[in-house]
Design a protein around this motif. Structure first.
Motif, PDB file in Angstrom:
ATOM      1  N   LEU A 199       8.332 -21.457  14.747  1.00 50.47           N
ATOM      2  CA  LEU A 199       7.459 -21.128  13.622  1.00 50.47           C
ATOM      3  C   LEU A 199       6.013 -20.942  14.077  1.00 50.47           C
ATOM      4  CD1 LEU A 199       8.983 -23.565  11.006  1.00 50.47           C
ATOM      5  CD2 LEU A 199       9.311 -21.095  11.170  1.00 50.47           C
ATOM      6  N   GLY A 200       5.628 -21.630  15.166  1.00 56.58           N
ATOM      7  CA  GLY A 200       4.283 -21.463  15.693  1.00 56.58           C
ATOM      8  C   GLY A 200       4.007 -20.044  16.155  1.00 56.58           C
ATOM      9  N   ALA A 201       5.075 -19.306  16.469  1.00 57.10           N
ATOM     10  CA  ALA A 201       4.903 -17.915  16.913  1.00 57.10           C
ATOM     11  C   ALA A 201       4.414 -17.011  15.794  1.00 57.10           C
ATOM     12  CB  ALA A 201       6.225 -17.386  17.468  1.00 57.10           C
ATOM     13  N   LEU A 202       4.382 -17.494  14.560  1.00 57.50           N
ATOM     14  CA  LEU A 202       3.832 -16.725  13.449  1.00 57.50           C
ATOM     15  C   LEU A 202       2.319 -16.884  13.333  1.00 57.50           C
ATOM     16  CD1 LEU A 202       6.588 -17.601  10.819  1.00 57.50           C
ATOM     17  CD2 LEU A 202       6.261 -15.379  11.919  1.00 57.50           C
ATOM     18  N   LEU A 203       1.753 -17.839  14.081  1.00 50.49           N
ATOM     19  CA  LEU A 203       0.312 -18.090  14.032  1.00 50.49           C
ATOM     20  C   LEU A 203      -0.409 -17.290  15.113  1.00 50.49           C
ATOM     21  CD1 LEU A 203       0.352 -21.981  13.587  1.00 50.49           C
ATOM     22  CD2 LEU A 203       0.023 -20.247  11.803  1.00 50.49           C
ATOM     23  N   PRO A 204      -1.687 -17.016  14.921  1.00 47.27           N
ATOM     24  CA  PRO A 204      -2.447 -16.301  15.958  1.00 47.27           C
ATOM     25  C   PRO A 204      -2.470 -17.062  17.283  1.00 47.27           C
ATOM     26  CG  PRO A 204      -3.629 -16.275  13.880  1.00 47.27           C
ATOM     27  CD  PRO A 204      -2.484 -17.222  13.699  1.00 47.27           C
ATOM     28  N   GLU A 205      -2.674 -18.385  17.200  1.00 48.79           N
ATOM     29  CA  GLU A 205      -2.671 -19.202  18.416  1.00 48.79           C
ATOM     30  C   GLU A 205      -2.407 -20.661  18.059  1.00 48.79           C
ATOM     31  OE1 GLU A 205      -5.631 -20.580  22.073  1.00 48.79           O
ATOM     32  OE2 GLU A 205      -5.949 -18.625  21.099  1.00 48.79           O
ATOM     33  N   VAL A 206      -1.471 -21.289  18.764  1.00 45.93           N
ATOM     34  CA  VAL A 206      -1.168 -22.694  18.544  1.00 45.93           C
ATOM     35  C   VAL A 206      -0.841 -23.339  19.885  1.00 45.93           C
ATOM     36  CG1 VAL A 206       1.253 -22.148  18.039  1.00 45.93           C
ATOM     37  CG2 VAL A 206       0.306 -24.352  17.320  1.00 45.93           C
ATOM     38  N   THR A 207      -1.341 -24.561  20.085  1.00 49.93           N
ATOM     39  CA  THR A 207      -1.052 -25.332  21.289  1.00 49.93           C
ATOM     40  C   THR A 207      -0.329 -26.613  20.906  1.00 49.93           C
ATOM     41  OG1 THR A 207      -2.981 -24.466  22.460  1.00 49.93           O
ATOM     42  CG2 THR A 207      -2.045 -26.525  23.278  1.00 49.93           C
ATOM     43  N   PHE A 208       0.776 -26.880  21.567  1.00 50.45           N
ATOM     44  CA  PHE A 208       1.569 -28.091  21.328  1.00 50.45           C
ATOM     45  C   PHE A 208       1.307 -29.077  22.463  1.00 50.45           C
ATOM     46  CE2 PHE A 208       3.753 -24.699  19.127  1.00 50.45           C
ATOM     47  CZ  PHE A 208       4.087 -25.274  17.910  1.00 50.45           C
ATOM     48  N   THR A 209       0.983 -30.314  22.101  1.00 53.53           N
ATOM     49  CA  THR A 209       0.699 -31.359  23.079  1.00 53.53           C
ATOM     50  C   THR A 209       1.554 -32.590  22.771  1.00 53.53           C
ATOM     51  OG1 THR A 209      -1.080 -32.358  21.754  1.00 53.53           O
ATOM     52  CG2 THR A 209      -1.688 -30.566  23.255  1.00 53.53           C
ATOM     53  N   THR A 210       1.541 -33.538  23.707  1.00 52.61           N
ATOM     54  CA  THR A 210       2.247 -34.801  23.491  1.00 52.61           C
ATOM     55  C   THR A 210       1.447 -35.932  24.124  1.00 52.61           C
ATOM     56  OG1 THR A 210       4.293 -36.049  23.885  1.00 52.61           O
ATOM     57  CG2 THR A 210       3.615 -34.494  25.602  1.00 52.61           C
ATOM     58  N   ASP A 211       1.531 -37.118  23.531  1.00 54.30           N
ATOM     59  CA  ASP A 211       0.961 -38.309  24.154  1.00 54.30           C
ATOM     60  C   ASP A 211       2.052 -39.128  24.842  1.00 54.30           C
ATOM     61  OD1 ASP A 211       2.181 -39.056  21.807  1.00 54.30           O
ATOM     62  OD2 ASP A 211       0.376 -39.855  20.855  1.00 54.30           O
ATOM     63  N   HIS A 212       3.205 -38.477  25.122  1.00 55.93           N
ATOM     64  CA  HIS A 212       4.303 -39.094  25.868  1.00 55.93           C
ATOM     65  C   HIS A 212       4.666 -38.184  27.045  1.00 55.93           C
ATOM     66  CE1 HIS A 212       4.569 -41.180  22.007  1.00 55.93           C
ATOM     67  NE2 HIS A 212       5.271 -42.107  22.613  1.00 55.93           N
ATOM     68  N   PRO A 216       1.793 -29.271  28.058  1.00 59.40           N
ATOM     69  CA  PRO A 216       1.418 -28.548  26.831  1.00 59.40           C
ATOM     70  C   PRO A 216       1.847 -27.082  26.876  1.00 59.40           C
ATOM     71  CG  PRO A 216      -0.490 -28.849  28.236  1.00 59.40           C
ATOM     72  CD  PRO A 216       0.615 -29.632  28.886  1.00 59.40           C
ATOM     73  N   ILE A 217       2.088 -26.537  25.691  1.00 55.17           N
ATOM     74  CA  ILE A 217       2.524 -25.153  25.524  1.00 55.17           C
ATOM     75  C   ILE A 217       1.572 -24.459  24.557  1.00 55.17           C
ATOM     76  CG2 ILE A 217       4.340 -23.654  24.584  1.00 55.17           C
ATOM     77  CD1 ILE A 217       6.355 -25.852  25.411  1.00 55.17           C
ATOM     78  N   THR A 218       1.129 -23.263  24.912  1.00 55.76           N
ATOM     79  CA  THR A 218       0.309 -22.452  24.014  1.00 55.76           C
ATOM     80  C   THR A 218       1.051 -21.163  23.680  1.00 55.76           C
ATOM     81  OG1 THR A 218      -1.785 -23.337  24.861  1.00 55.76           O
ATOM     82  CG2 THR A 218      -1.865 -21.199  23.748  1.00 55.76           C
ATOM     83  N   ILE A 219       1.081 -20.835  22.399  1.00 63.29           N
ATOM     84  CA  ILE A 219       1.739 -19.615  21.924  1.00 63.29           C
ATOM     85  C   ILE A 219       0.713 -18.775  21.164  1.00 63.29           C
ATOM     86  CG2 ILE A 219       3.545 -18.654  20.438  1.00 63.29           C
ATOM     87  CD1 ILE A 219       5.149 -21.170  20.889  1.00 63.29           C
ATOM     88  N   LYS A 220       0.635 -17.513  21.519  1.00 62.33           N
ATOM     89  CA  LYS A 220      -0.182 -16.551  20.779  1.00 62.33           C
ATOM     90  C   LYS A 220       0.771 -15.557  20.136  1.00 62.33           C
ATOM     91  CE  LYS A 220      -4.224 -17.017  23.756  1.00 62.33           C
ATOM     92  NZ  LYS A 220      -5.204 -16.332  24.646  1.00 62.33           N
ATOM     93  N   GLY A 221       0.845 -15.631  18.825  1.00 63.25           N
ATOM     94  CA  GLY A 221       1.819 -14.800  18.114  1.00 63.25           C
ATOM     95  C   GLY A 221       1.188 -14.049  16.969  1.00 63.25           C
ATOM     96  N   GLY A 222       1.867 -14.121  15.818  1.00 62.08           N
ATOM     97  CA  GLY A 222       1.354 -13.462  14.627  1.00 62.08           C
ATOM     98  C   GLY A 222       1.917 -12.082  14.403  1.00 62.08           C
ATOM     99  N   LYS A 223       2.116 -11.305  15.468  1.00 60.79           N
ATOM    100  CA  LYS A 223       2.639  -9.940  15.338  1.00 60.79           C
ATOM    101  C   LYS A 223       3.960  -9.853  16.096  1.00 60.79           C
ATOM    102  CE  LYS A 223      -1.953  -7.834  14.933  1.00 60.79           C
ATOM    103  NZ  LYS A 223      -2.910  -6.853  15.496  1.00 60.79           N
ATOM    104  N   LEU A 224       5.018 -10.286  15.444  1.00 56.81           N
ATOM    105  CA  LEU A 224       6.338 -10.307  16.064  1.00 56.81           C
ATOM    106  C   LEU A 224       7.153  -9.094  15.624  1.00 56.81           C
ATOM    107  CD1 LEU A 224       7.258 -14.089  15.595  1.00 56.81           C
ATOM    108  CD2 LEU A 224       6.025 -13.009  17.484  1.00 56.81           C
ATOM    109  N   HIS A 225       8.186  -8.793  16.374  1.00 56.77           N
ATOM    110  CA  HIS A 225       9.100  -7.717  16.008  1.00 56.77           C
ATOM    111  C   HIS A 225      10.537  -8.223  16.113  1.00 56.77           C
ATOM    112  CE1 HIS A 225      10.171  -7.274  20.255  1.00 56.77           C
ATOM    113  NE2 HIS A 225       8.868  -7.285  20.532  1.00 56.77           N
ATOM    114  N   GLY A 226      11.434  -7.529  15.449  1.00 49.02           N
ATOM    115  CA  GLY A 226      12.838  -7.902  15.488  1.00 49.02           C
ATOM    116  C   GLY A 226      13.527  -7.373  16.722  1.00 49.02           C
ATOM    117  N   GLY A 227      14.847  -7.294  16.623  1.00 49.15           N
ATOM    118  CA  GLY A 227      15.632  -6.803  17.737  1.00 49.15           C
ATOM    119  C   GLY A 227      16.743  -7.767  18.097  1.00 49.15           C
TER     120      GLY A 227
END
Length: 449
Positions: free
Chosen positions: A116-129, A162-173
């Motif tokens: 779902l984060g791939a629908l956002l312009p930019e999101v970074t996922f982090t963990t304290d573990h 950590p993972i960073t995703i830059k999305g917002g403009k996705l296509h099918g297929g």
């Protein structure tokens, strides 16, 4: 050594679990975290107000709440007892600025939010573990998101946080996703696909582990108004564009993997007066039915009446041979129970346990052997030679930052001659924060050390 009663486990604390012949009561089973995760995401993706009754409360739940708020939803408790949660959904995740989400140690929350984060312009996922979730792979899912048009970067080639995703403009297929390590990758794509705006076709390669979780995902999506076409083997999917999630009310059932720990704790006791009655366990649940079948095969004294499961102790148990993939999160406590059954038990098709919060094959077996159990770890199996007479115990065992291992070791402590002292007990909060306090209420000696 100073000992006192336990209410909640805190970081750095050790707990002594004493040998116990008799436990009795009607413990309250935690709500299913799998259903809570899926229903809350569906509510976040629905435009309008939804309501969730009996949502799970744990560290994983808190990570989920943070993630849903970051996607744009509004969450509010209806009552002080936290029995019902209101969610104002956003329809489609949105954010004007870059977003950071700390997912704690919640692997399933991370995987479903990655999609779902791939629908956002930019999101970074982090963990304290970093030594637990920080070492769990996400490569296959990130590759699938790239194929849909997202830009993904991670701390390693295996897709570590950590993972960073830059999305917002996705296509099918048409895309492929591996099901060999985790079914969570597929569930993540199934939540995302209806919102892309073009048809998406998904092919699962390398087999599919933990199929019950995928069927739960499909059931929840259907309840939320999403139509997904798939084959019987759950390997091919087609998701049409233009679909919308519907706001509605959901009721969360009890959690069978948490119930498994309580059922095993009672089954392992020697006194036939031991009895636990657990409610809110939904009949027909695929994981639940597999769990009850396994306990019956071991000759545990079970009775099922609607949503209530009653078990009694004092029975001579027998070893089993079990395909563990259908109830993967129940395997650690079943292995612990098998340590006291007559004969040999084999739990196979469980390779995915290597990639959980700990290595639930090698780490579990190391601690069980320390306690005196006869277990043999393999790449895809655990072999147990039961010792119905019990084990010596009297040692310190490590939970390896894993709630499932802590539950399994607590079960072993009950049939040890000198009890066990557990370290890392604060990690029980991941799914069942009051587990040790519940054991104490049922008659088990649980002391802070």
């Amino acid at each position: 050594m100073q000992e006192e009663s336990v209410q909640t486990a805190i970081a750095g604390q050790k707990l002594y679990i004493s040998p116990t012949d008799l436990i009795y009561g009607q413990p309250e089973v935690p709500s299913s975290k799998y259903h809570t995760l899926r229903y809350l995401l569906a509510s976040t993706l629905a435009a309008g107000e939804s309501r969730i009754v009996f949502p799970a409360e744990s560290d994983d739940s808190e990570a989920l709440f943070r993630g849903c708020r970051a996607l744009g939803s509004h969450l509010e408790w209806e009552d002080e007892q936290h029995r019902a949660l209101r969610i104002i959904g956003v329809g489609r995740p949105q954010a004007k600025e870059a977003v950071t989400i700390n997912v704690g140690n919640a692997g399933a929350v991370l995987r479903l939010l990655l999609g779902l984060g791939a629908l956002l312009p930019e999101v970074t996922f982090t963990t304290d573990h970093p030594q637990s979730l920080g070492k769990r792979p996400n490569r296959e899912l990130l590759e699938a998101l790239k194929a849909l048009g997202a830009q993904c970067s991670a701390a390693s080639s295996e897709g570590y946080l950590p993972i960073t995703i830059k999305g917002g403009k996705l296509h099918g297929g048409r895309i492929g996703i591996s099901g060999a390590r985790s079914s969570q990758y597929l569930s993540s794509l199934l939540y995302l696909a209806p919102l892309i705006g073009e048809r998406v076709e998904i092919e699962v390669v390398d087999g599919l582990k933990s199929q019950p979780f995928v069927r739960t995902t499909l059931q929840v999506l259907q309840e939320a108004g999403i139509e997904i076409q798939h084959d019987e083997a759950l390997l091919h999917y087609r998701i049409e564009a233009g679909q919308q999630y519907r706001a509605r009310e959901y009721v969360i059932p009890g959690d069978y993997p948490s119930a498994a720990a309580l059922l095993a704790a009672c089954a392992v006791t020697n006194d036939p007066s031991s009895e636990l009655s657990l409610s809110r366990l939904r009949p027909g649940d695929e994981i639940g039915e597999a769990l009850l079948a396994a306990l019956r095969a071991m000759d545990a004294a079970l009775q099922v009446d609607g949503e209530t499961v009653t078990i009694r102790g004092g029975r001579r148990l027998h070893g089993i041979e079990l395909d563990g993939d259908q109830l993967i999160d129940c395997i650690p406590v079943l292995v612990a129970l098998a340590c006291f059954a007559e004969g040999k038990s084999i739990f196979y098709n469980i390779e995915s346990l290597h990639y959980k919060e700990s290595d639930r094959i090698n780490d579990l077996c190391a601690e069980l052997r320390r306690a005196g159990c006869a277990v043999l770890p393999q790449q895809d199996a655990i072999i147990v030679h039961g010792r119905p007479q019990g084990v010596e115990g009297g040692v310190l065992v490590d939970g390896h930052n894993d709630h499932r291992l802590l539950m399994a070791l607590a079960v072993v402590a009950l049939r040890s001659q000198r009890g066990l002292t557990l370290t890392g007990v604060e990690h029980i909060a991941k799914s069942y924060p009051h587990f040790f306090a519940e054991l104490e209420r049922l008659g088990v000696g649980v002391k802070k050390v």
